[in-house]
Each structure stands twice: as structure tokens, then as C-alpha cells.
Design a protein around this motif. Structure first.
Motif, mmCIF file in Angstrom:
data_model
loop_
_atom_site.group_PDB
_atom_site.id
_atom_site.type_symbol
_atom_site.label_atom_id
_atom_site.label_comp_id
_atom_site.label_asym_id
_atom_site.label_seq_id
_atom_site.Cartn_x
_atom_site.Cartn_y
_atom_site.Cartn_z
ATOM 1 N N UNK A 261 -19.087 35.417 63.425
ATOM 2 C CA UNK A 261 -19.313 35.060 64.826
ATOM 3 C C UNK A 261 -20.639 35.560 65.376
ATOM 4 N N UNK A 262 -21.359 36.399 64.609
ATOM 5 C CA UNK A 262 -22.632 36.949 65.091
ATOM 6 C C UNK A 262 -23.842 36.401 64.343
ATOM 7 N N UNK A 263 -23.616 35.450 63.419
ATOM 8 C CA UNK A 263 -24.743 34.989 62.607
ATOM 9 C C UNK A 263 -25.439 33.804 63.274
ATOM 10 N N UNK A 264 -26.761 33.830 63.286
ATOM 11 C CA UNK A 264 -27.514 32.692 63.850
ATOM 12 C C UNK A 264 -28.799 32.534 63.031
ATOM 13 N N UNK A 265 -29.313 31.304 62.995
ATOM 14 C CA UNK A 265 -30.556 31.107 62.231
ATOM 15 C C UNK A 265 -31.621 30.408 63.064
ATOM 16 N N UNK A 266 -31.581 30.614 64.359
ATOM 17 C CA UNK A 266 -32.603 29.969 65.183
ATOM 18 C C UNK A 266 -33.878 30.781 65.255
#
Ligand SMILES: [Zn+2]
Length: 267
Positions: A261-266
Motif C-alpha cells: 500500500x506504500x509503493x509508488x513509481x511516479x
């Protein structure tokens, strides 16, 4: 083509490494808490390290368009003193809600000692209580298989589901057990010894590309922050399809890490 290095210790690397990784297509990394090359002698030393992992490194990585995430723990190399480890464990919850924290890691065993096992179990307890994902370090010694089996037993006894746990540093003699028992597996690429890019690709050819990723585990010692793109070159040299290369170096890390729920790749 974009890639993710899901295990690298950037606190030990220079900004030149960030630049070279970005130029090679790296868009996201995850940095497990580990040994910093020296034993820390106070809980405050760990609090500073966790601030570095949750505040300083994400800002440094962002300058190169790389999304930085982290996992928190006291690593097995510093876990022989169980009382000290308990003190460090007590401050970890302060950081778990930080936006870039993915879970508990890299925990596990180094010499398979009784104290290491006890501290490992304490971390698993915290992971269960706080519904955290787990990234596991397995020993690099000849005890790797024994340690890996002990680790998987402990994870199952703690009540964690294997599909939220990644067992890292797998090799030919451990990868089959890890995948068969439903865990995710990480292959760590070292420049000369252990799992070279060539051996990692051999393993993919034998065991397939589901629930497995590649990482550099670059740190303060002899290691290569560009190991993942080098393994991709090896896959291309052997004429593996781009879809397979993309899966193990980008799609699989996203599939596993997104469960936090905390992973992002922006970036
Ligand atoms: Zn590591």
C-alpha cells in the motif's frame, strides 16, 4: 526500458550511482535496513538511521527521478545482543506509517545462532501485529540452505502468509524450496562471487519467472549498483523475450511491493 532495483543500500552509495542507475532506466528502488559497515552502539544511532532511510534518501533519490522506499529492522549482524535488539525494535513502530515504508526487513539469519533466531521471531511478531510485509536476508555461508529452511518454518509458525514475504539471496540450492512453499524469491547479483548475472539467468531458465526478482544489494562493500541492467543484457544476449525481462525486473517487483500500500513509481 524501465527497471526497479528492489534491494540496494543507497546510504552507502554516491550520487553518481543514483545518476548512473537513472540513466540505465531505474525508476524505483527499495532499501532494506541493514548493517552499515560498523556496529551502532545506541538506539539513537538507529533512530538517526531510520530518519536517513525515511527522509534523507527519498529526497536524494527524487533528484534523479527515482522513487525510494525502505524496510525497517535491526539486522541479524547486530542482533546478537537480544536486549539491545528489543530496544531498537521498540522504536520501529514510530516509523511504520511513514509514506515510503514498505514493511519489516531485511531480517533473517546470518550465522543461524539462537539469539538471531529469537530476534528474527520478535520482528515477525511485530510484522503480524502491524500487518507488515517482510523482506528476509538469508545467510551467505555454507549454512544457507539450513538457515533458509529455519527462516521459512519461523515465518509459517508466526502466522504470516508466504505471499507477503520475500526470501532474498536465493541460490540454486534454495530457490526451489522457497518457491514451492509459496514465498517470493530474490536473487542477489554480485560482480564475481555468488550469484552472477549468468547464474541468475540460468536459475530463471530452470525455475521460471513467477514470484521472483533480481536485485543488486549494492552496499558499502564490493558490489555493483548496475547489476540489474547487466542481468537484463545477459537475458537479451540469450534472446529471451522482452516480456520476460520486463516481468522479472519491473512487473514482478511492482506486483509484490504494491501489496504494502506504500509503493509508488511516479518518481
Ligand atoms: Zn541487503
Amino acid at each position: 526500458m524501465k527497471y526497479i532495483d528492489p534491494h540496494i543500500h543507497m546510504v552507502s552509495r554516491t550520487t553518481d550511482d543514483y545518476r548512473r542507475m537513472a540513466q540505465a532506466g531505474c525508476v524505483a528502488i527499495t532499501e532494506p535496513a541493514f548493517w552499515a559497515g560498523f556496529d551502532r552502539c545506541s538506539v539513537e544511532g538507529f533512530r538517526d538511521y531510520f530518519r536517513q532511510l525515511t527522509v534523507v534518501e527519498p529526497a536524494r533519490a527524487a533528484q534523479y527521478g527515482i522513487a525510494h522506499h525502505t524496510w525497517l529492522c535491526i539486522n541479524p549482524k547486530e542482533a546478537e545482543d537480544v536486549g539491545f535488539a528489543r530496544e531498537v525494535l521498540s522504536i520501529i513502530p514510530e516509523f511504520l506509517d511513514a509514506p515510503t515504508v514498505l514493511g519489516i526487513g531485511e531480517i533473517g539469519l546470518n550465522k543461524n545462532s539462537r539469539n538471531e533466531l529469537e530476534v528474527f521471531a520478535l520482528h515477525l511478531e511485530l510484522a503480524v501485529q502491524r500487518n507488515q510485509m517482510v523482506l528476509v536476508h538469508t545467510p551467505h555461508l555454507e549454512d544457507k540452505r539450513k538457515g533458509t529452511l529455519l527462516i521459512m518454518d519461523a515465518v509459517e509458525n508466526a502466522g504470516l502468509t508466504p505471499d507477503r514475504v520475500l526470501i532474498d539471496h536465493v541460490e540454486e540450492h534454495t530457490v526451489g524450496d522457497v518457491l514451492d512453499r509459496g514465498f517470493w524469491a530474490g536473487m542477489t547479483l554480485y560482480p564475481d562471487t555468488k550469484c552472477t548475472p549468468q547464474r541468475a539467468v540460468d536459475i530463471l531458465e530452470r525455475w521460471g519467472t513467477d514470484r521472483i526478482w533480481l536485485n543488486s544489494a549494492g552496499d558499502w562493500g564490493d558490489s555493483d549498483p548496475l547489476a540489474v541492467p547487466k542481468a537484463r543484457m545477459e537475458m537479451r544476449r540469450r534472446r529471451h523475450p522482452e516480456a520476460m525481462i520486463e516481468q522479472v525486473t519491473f512487473g514482478n517487483p511492482i506486483a509484490f511491493l504494491s501489496r504494502s500500500g506504500h509503493f509508488r513509481i511516479d518518481g
